[in-house]
Scaffold this motif. Structure first.
Motif, PDB file in Angstrom:
ATOM      1  N   ARG A 153      -5.994   5.740   4.101  1.00  0.00           N
ATOM      2  CA  ARG A 153      -7.373   5.221   4.105  1.00  0.00           C
ATOM      3  C   ARG A 153      -7.498   4.088   5.129  1.00  0.00           C
ATOM      4  O   ARG A 153      -8.481   3.975   5.842  1.00  0.00           O
ATOM      5  N   MET A 154      -6.489   3.244   5.156  1.00  0.00           N
ATOM      6  CA  MET A 154      -6.548   2.114   6.101  1.00  0.00           C
ATOM      7  C   MET A 154      -6.446   2.607   7.546  1.00  0.00           C
ATOM      8  O   MET A 154      -7.020   2.011   8.448  1.00  0.00           O
ATOM      9  N   LYS A 187       0.837  -1.194   0.000  1.00  0.00           N
ATOM     10  CA  LYS A 187       0.000   0.000   0.000  1.00  0.00           C
ATOM     11  C   LYS A 187       0.877   1.251   0.000  1.00  0.00           C
ATOM     12  O   LYS A 187       1.843   1.329   0.775  1.00  0.00           O
ATOM     13  N   GLY A 210      -6.471  -5.444   2.916  1.00  0.00           N
ATOM     14  CA  GLY A 210      -6.369  -4.208   2.128  1.00  0.00           C
ATOM     15  C   GLY A 210      -7.734  -3.840   1.597  1.00  0.00           C
ATOM     16  O   GLY A 210      -8.631  -3.512   2.369  1.00  0.00           O
ATOM     17  N   THR A 211      -7.914  -3.946   0.282  1.00  0.00           N
ATOM     18  CA  THR A 211      -9.261  -3.747  -0.243  1.00  0.00           C
ATOM     19  C   THR A 211     -10.081  -5.025  -0.081  1.00  0.00           C
ATOM     20  O   THR A 211     -11.301  -5.013  -0.195  1.00  0.00           O
ATOM     21  N   THR A 216       0.246  -4.787   4.719  1.00  0.00           N
ATOM     22  CA  THR A 216      -0.671  -4.623   5.844  1.00  0.00           C
ATOM     23  C   THR A 216      -1.196  -6.003   6.235  1.00  0.00           C
ATOM     24  O   THR A 216      -1.692  -6.755   5.392  1.00  0.00           O
ATOM     25  N   TRP A 246     -11.723   0.429   1.945  1.00  0.00           N
ATOM     26  CA  TRP A 246     -10.568  -0.170   2.636  1.00  0.00           C
ATOM     27  C   TRP A 246     -10.996  -0.871   3.910  1.00  0.00           C
ATOM     28  O   TRP A 246     -11.833  -0.383   4.658  1.00  0.00           O
ATOM     29  N   GLN A 247     -10.360  -2.011   4.132  1.00  0.00           N
ATOM     30  CA  GLN A 247     -10.784  -2.939   5.187  1.00  0.00           C
ATOM     31  C   GLN A 247      -9.990  -2.762   6.469  1.00  0.00           C
ATOM     32  O   GLN A 247      -8.815  -2.387   6.444  1.00  0.00           O
ATOM     33  N   SER A 248     -10.637  -3.136   7.564  1.00  0.00           N
ATOM     34  CA  SER A 248      -9.952  -3.203   8.845  1.00  0.00           C
ATOM     35  C   SER A 248     -10.516  -4.387   9.617  1.00  0.00           C
ATOM     36  O   SER A 248     -11.679  -4.731   9.451  1.00  0.00           O
ATOM     37  N   GLU A 251      -3.014   5.127   0.277  1.00  0.00           N
ATOM     38  CA  GLU A 251      -3.816   3.945   0.635  1.00  0.00           C
ATOM     39  C   GLU A 251      -3.694   3.636   2.131  1.00  0.00           C
ATOM     40  O   GLU A 251      -4.680   3.278   2.788  1.00  0.00           O
ATOM     41  N   ILE A 291     -15.510  -1.882   6.369  1.00  0.00           N
ATOM     42  CA  ILE A 291     -14.985  -1.317   5.122  1.00  0.00           C
ATOM     43  C   ILE A 291     -15.353   0.158   5.094  1.00  0.00           C
ATOM     44  O   ILE A 291     -16.532   0.512   5.170  1.00  0.00           O
TER      45      ILE A 291
END
Ligand code: MG
Ligand code: MG
Length: 253
Positions: A12-13, A5, A171-172, A197, A102-104, A9, A98
């Motif tokens: 965003r994360m 990333k 990530g995405t 990540t 972007w994911q967590s 990016e 999301i």
């Protein structure tokens, strides 16, 4: 394929991670004897949607809820339900979201009211396993350095490291390469690079590491029904200290 990333990016994360931390802290505050895990699920979904994000678990391969709620001997993927939590239980809550694509992903285990000293130690050591693993998430190290750090600390306490489930790149997509086992040899595996990540997530049992899947097709339970603890954060590899994207407290690196 492992995706790296860039700064934009990663930013965003970071935002997704900060929101997930806020949601999980709100859930943690509510956990006490009498509350149901279904109430926690509804709270999580409301907070996530109010912030303009999506609950990533809901509908993922058919999973019906926004959180996984896994009490006692359940390792992960428990369905939230209407049973009030009881004093003396432990509860793992796993949640993902999301935000802007972007994911967590993050999980914690806590006491419901007062618990035994043995259970408290299991929760503490599992968190320590995460921090020791995360400590190794540095450019130039290898994936096995993370895995080995987790395994060595858990087994030094006589605990079992769950082998059937792993951490993962994120990530995405929620689950990206690489897969991150919680056991392994130092100096082996993929070389880590800044911009990776990783969701690092030790799952540690008081007894053996073997598990089975419940009849609902989701809940994973220790075969010997020993207590299990789970702790997870989304971590960015940098050229210096790893950055914990779902945790703003003082990093234990
Ligand atoms: Mg998770
Ligand atoms: Mg995960």
């Amino acid at each position: 394929m492992i995706t790296l990333k860039n700064d934009r990016e990663l930013d965003r994360m970071r935002r997704a991670g900060a929101l997930l931390e806020r949601v999980l802290l709100a859930l943690k505050e509510r956990i006490e004897p009498g509350i149901t895990t279904l109430e926690l699920d509804h709270l999580a979904e409301r907070l996530i949607r109010e912030a303009g994000a999506l609950p990533s678990f809901k509908g993922y391969e058919g999973f019906p809820y926004s959180i996984c709620a896994s009490p006692d001997a359940m390792v992960v993927h428990g369905f939230p339900d209407k049973h009030p939590l009881k004093e003396g239980q432990i509860l793992s809550v796993d949640c993902g979201l999301i935000l802007e694509g972007w994911q967590s992903d993050s999980a914690f285990t806590v006491a419901v009211g007062r618990i035994s000293e043995e259970a408290r130690q299991l929760i503490r050591v599992t968190e320590e396993c995460f921090w020791l693993g995360a400590q190794q998430a540095r450019e130039g190290n290898r994936l096995g350095d993370i895995s080995h750090a987790v395994q060595a600390h858990a087994e030094a306490h006589g605990y079992g490291v769950i082998r059937d489930l792993c951490g993962h790149g994120i990530g995405t997509e929620m689950h990206e390469d690489p897969s991150i086992p919680n056991f392994g040899k130092p100096g082996r595996g993929v070389r880590l690079k800044a911009g990776m990540t990783l969701a690092i997530e030790p799952m540690i049992a008081m007894g053996g590491w073997r598990v089975y899947v419940k009849d609902d097709g989701w809940g994973v339970v220790t075969q010997d029904h020993s207590l299990c603890s789970h702790y997870e954060h989304t971590v960015a590899v940098t050229q210096g200290d790893p950055e914990i994207l779902t945790y703003s407290g003082e990093a234990r690196l």
